[in-house]
Design an enzyme around this catalytic site. Structure first.
Site, PDB file in Angstrom:
ATOM      1  CB  SER A  58      -5.908   2.895 -12.722  1.00 35.19           C
ATOM      2  OG  SER A  58      -7.136   2.944 -13.428  1.00 35.19           O
ATOM      3  CE1 TYR A  62      -7.069   7.662 -10.818  1.00 36.28           C
ATOM      4  CE2 TYR A  62      -7.793   6.607 -12.845  1.00 36.28           C
ATOM      5  CZ  TYR A  62      -7.529   6.544 -11.488  1.00 36.28           C
ATOM      6  OH  TYR A  62      -7.718   5.361 -10.802  1.00 36.28           O
TER       7      TYR A  62
HETATM    8  P1  NAP Z   1     -11.298   6.063  -2.432  1.00 37.80           P
HETATM    9  O1  NAP Z   1     -12.338   5.136  -1.912  1.00 37.80           O
HETATM   10  O2  NAP Z   1     -11.700   7.373  -2.984  1.00 37.80           O
HETATM   11  O3  NAP Z   1     -10.199   6.264  -1.296  1.00 37.80           O
HETATM   12  C1  NAP Z   1      -9.107   7.089  -1.569  1.00 37.80           C
HETATM   13  C2  NAP Z   1      -8.140   7.002  -0.422  1.00 37.80           C
HETATM   14  O4  NAP Z   1      -7.000   7.812  -0.753  1.00 37.80           O
HETATM   15  C3  NAP Z   1      -8.712   7.532   0.875  1.00 37.80           C
HETATM   16  O5  NAP Z   1      -8.218   6.756   1.954  1.00 37.80           O
HETATM   17  C4  NAP Z   1      -8.137   8.943   0.938  1.00 37.80           C
HETATM   18  O6  NAP Z   1      -7.967   9.405   2.258  1.00 37.80           O
HETATM   19  C5  NAP Z   1      -6.787   8.734   0.305  1.00 37.80           C
HETATM   20  N1  NAP Z   1      -6.176   9.954  -0.217  1.00 37.80           N
HETATM   21  C6  NAP Z   1      -6.586  10.721  -1.253  1.00 37.80           C
HETATM   22  N2  NAP Z   1      -5.734  11.737  -1.427  1.00 37.80           N
HETATM   23  C7  NAP Z   1      -4.774  11.610  -0.472  1.00 37.80           C
HETATM   24  C8  NAP Z   1      -3.609  12.338  -0.155  1.00 37.80           C
HETATM   25  N3  NAP Z   1      -3.245  13.432  -0.857  1.00 37.80           N
HETATM   26  N4  NAP Z   1      -2.834  11.919   0.873  1.00 37.80           N
HETATM   27  C9  NAP Z   1      -3.163  10.804   1.588  1.00 37.80           C
HETATM   28  N5  NAP Z   1      -4.268  10.065   1.322  1.00 37.80           N
HETATM   29  C10 NAP Z   1      -5.053  10.476   0.291  1.00 37.80           C
HETATM   30  O7  NAP Z   1     -10.449   5.381  -3.621  1.00 37.80           O
HETATM   31  P2  NAP Z   1     -10.289   3.848  -4.025  1.00 37.80           P
HETATM   32  O8  NAP Z   1     -11.300   3.551  -5.062  1.00 37.80           O
HETATM   33  O9  NAP Z   1     -10.161   2.994  -2.849  1.00 37.80           O
HETATM   34  O10 NAP Z   1      -8.889   3.949  -4.807  1.00 37.80           O
HETATM   35  C11 NAP Z   1      -7.688   3.452  -4.251  1.00 37.80           C
HETATM   36  C12 NAP Z   1      -6.670   3.368  -5.388  1.00 37.80           C
HETATM   37  O11 NAP Z   1      -7.165   2.480  -6.388  1.00 37.80           O
HETATM   38  C13 NAP Z   1      -6.405   4.695  -6.084  1.00 37.80           C
HETATM   39  O12 NAP Z   1      -5.036   4.813  -6.409  1.00 37.80           O
HETATM   40  C14 NAP Z   1      -7.234   4.591  -7.343  1.00 37.80           C
HETATM   41  O13 NAP Z   1      -6.718   5.377  -8.395  1.00 37.80           O
HETATM   42  C15 NAP Z   1      -7.119   3.116  -7.638  1.00 37.80           C
HETATM   43  N6  NAP Z   1      -8.188   2.621  -8.515  1.00 37.80           N
HETATM   44  C16 NAP Z   1      -9.488   2.611  -8.085  1.00 37.80           C
HETATM   45  C17 NAP Z   1     -10.481   2.138  -8.954  1.00 37.80           C
HETATM   46  C18 NAP Z   1     -11.934   2.085  -8.569  1.00 37.80           C
HETATM   47  O14 NAP Z   1     -12.767   1.767  -9.444  1.00 37.80           O
HETATM   48  N7  NAP Z   1     -12.304   2.361  -7.316  1.00 37.80           N
HETATM   49  C19 NAP Z   1     -10.125   1.702 -10.250  1.00 37.80           C
HETATM   50  C20 NAP Z   1      -8.783   1.717 -10.614  1.00 37.80           C
HETATM   51  C21 NAP Z   1      -7.830   2.181  -9.750  1.00 37.80           C
HETATM   52  P3  NAP Z   1      -8.794  10.679   2.815  1.00 37.80           P
HETATM   53  O15 NAP Z   1     -10.223  10.281   2.838  1.00 37.80           O
HETATM   54  O16 NAP Z   1      -8.238  10.948   4.149  1.00 37.80           O
HETATM   55  O17 NAP Z   1      -8.526  11.792   1.812  1.00 37.80           O
END
Ligand code: NAP
Length: 248
Positions: free
Chosen positions: A143, A156
Site C-alpha cells: 500500500s 495497517y
Molecule cells: P477488499 O475489497 O476489502 O477485499 C479484501 C479481500 O481480502 C477479500 O477477498 C477478503 O475475503 C480477503 N481477506 C480479508 N481477510 C482475510 C483473511 N484473514 N484470510 C483470507 N482472506 C482475507 O480489499 P481490497 O481493497 O481489494 O484490498 C486488497 C489489498 O490491496 C489489501 O492488501 C489492501 O491493503 C491493499 N490496498 C487496497 C487499497 C484500496 O484503496 N482499496 C489501497 C492500498 C492497498 P473475505 O471477504 O472472504 O474476508
C-alpha cells in the site's frame, strides 16, 4: 515474458476487489488460479464460475491467512489439487480505522496478522517447492501506507511498512534460487475497503493524488500481471500504482 500456461497461482483474498481482478488477469494468462477467501464463499465461487466460463481454470479455497495452521492446510490443499504453487500473490488485507490511543489489542493484532503475518506464513509454505524447482514468483500487495504515514490506521501502516521489509528480506534470500519477490503498492482503489469513506474523506484523499482520480482494481491487477510475467529482472522492488502518491 513468463508463460503462465498450466502454472499454479495462489491469490490470498481473491474473492473480492483487487484480489478478484488479479485472479481474472492471471487466469486469462493460462494459470490455474486458487482463489482464497476467508468468509465470502459466494463471491469466490461466483468468480471461479466466471473465470471458467471465459475458458480459464479456477477453484475457491477457504482459509484465514492470518492463521499459521490454516495457511499450512491451504497450501497443502492447493498442492494436492494441482501440484506445487508457482506464483503466490498475497493480497488479503484489512484496515481498522482508529487512532492509536483508541486502538484495541484485537484491532492491532488483526491488522498485523492479515496484512503481515500472513505474508510470512504463505511465503514460508510455498518457498520450499519453489527453491527445489529453482523458479517462482511472489508478489505482496502492500500500500502507499507502506511507504508514507496515514493517520488513524497505525496497525495497517506498521504492517504494510513491515511487508515491504519482508519483501526485501525474502528477495535477498531467494534470488540465488531464481525466485523473484516484489511488492505492488496500490493507492486509493475502488473496492469495498474504501466504500465507507465519507464524501469529505474521499475528496481529501483525491486532493492528495496527483492524477486526481481513484484507481480501478483492474489497473492494479495489470501491474501485478506485468510484475509476474514481464518484470523478469526485478526482485526486492516496490511498484507503486497510486496515481503519483508516494513518489518520494
Ligand atoms: P477488499 O475489497 O476489502 O477485499 C479484501 C479481500 O481480502 C477479500 O477477498 C477478503 O475475503 C480477503 N481477506 C480479508 N481477510 C482475510 C483473511 N484473514 N484470510 C483470507 N482472506 C482475507 O480489499 P481490497 O481493497 O481489494 O484490498 C486488497 C489489498 O490491496 C489489501 O492488501 C489492501 O491493503 C491493499 N490496498 C487496497 C487499497 C484500496 O484503496 N482499496 C489501497 C492500498 C492497498 P473475505 O471477504 O472472504 O474476508
Amino acid at each position: 515474458m513468463l508463460d503462465l500456461t498450466g502454472q499454479v497461482a495462489l491469490v490470498s483474498g481473491g474473492s473480492r476487489g483487487i484480489g478478484a481482478a488479479i485472479c481474472r488477469a492471471l487466469a486469462a494468462r493460462g494459470a490455474k488460479v486458487a482463489v482464497n477467501y476467508r468468509s465470502s464463499e459466494a463471491a469466490a465461487t461466483s468468480l471461479c464460475r466466471e473465470i471458467e466460463a471465459a475458458g480459464g481454470v479456477a477453484q475457491p479455497f477457504v482459509g484465514d491467512v492470518g492463521d499459521s495452521a490454516q495457511v499450512t492446510q491451504l497450501v497443502a490443499a492447493v498442492a494436492h489439487t494441482w501440484g506445487p504453487i508457482n506464483v503466490l500473490v498475497h493480497n488479503a488485507g484489512l484496515q481498522h480505522s482508529a487512532m492509536a490511543h483508541r486502538m484495541s489489542d484485537q484491532q492491532w493484532r488483526e491488522s498485523l496478522a492479515v496484512n503481515l503475518d500472513a505474508a510470512f506464513y504463505l511465503a514460508r509454505a510455498v518457498l520450499p517447492a519453489m527453491r527445489a524447482a529453482e523458479a517462482g514468483v511472489v508478489v505482496f500487495i502492500a500500500s502507499a501506507s507502506g511507504s508514507i504515514a496515514q493517520a488513524g490506521a497505525a496497525g495497517y501502516v506498521a504492517a504494510k511498512h513491515g511487508l515491504i521489509g519482508l519483501t526485501k528480506a525474502l528477495a535477498l534470500e531467494s534470488a540465488a534460487k531464481g525466485i523473484r519477490v516484489n511488492a505492488v503498492s496500490p493507492g486509493l482503489t475502488d473496492t469495498d475497503m474504501v466504500a465507507d469513506l465519507s464524501p469529505d474523506q474521499r475528496a481529501g484523499l483525491l486532493g492528495m493524488i496527483p492524477l486526481r482520480r481513484i484507481a480501478s482494481p483492474d489497473e492494479v491487477a495489470a501491474t501485478v500481471d506485468w510484475v509476474v510475467r514481464g518484470a523478469t529482472y526485478t526482485t526486492g522492488n516496490v511498484f507503486h500504482v497510486g496515481g503519483g502518491v508516494a513518489m518520494g
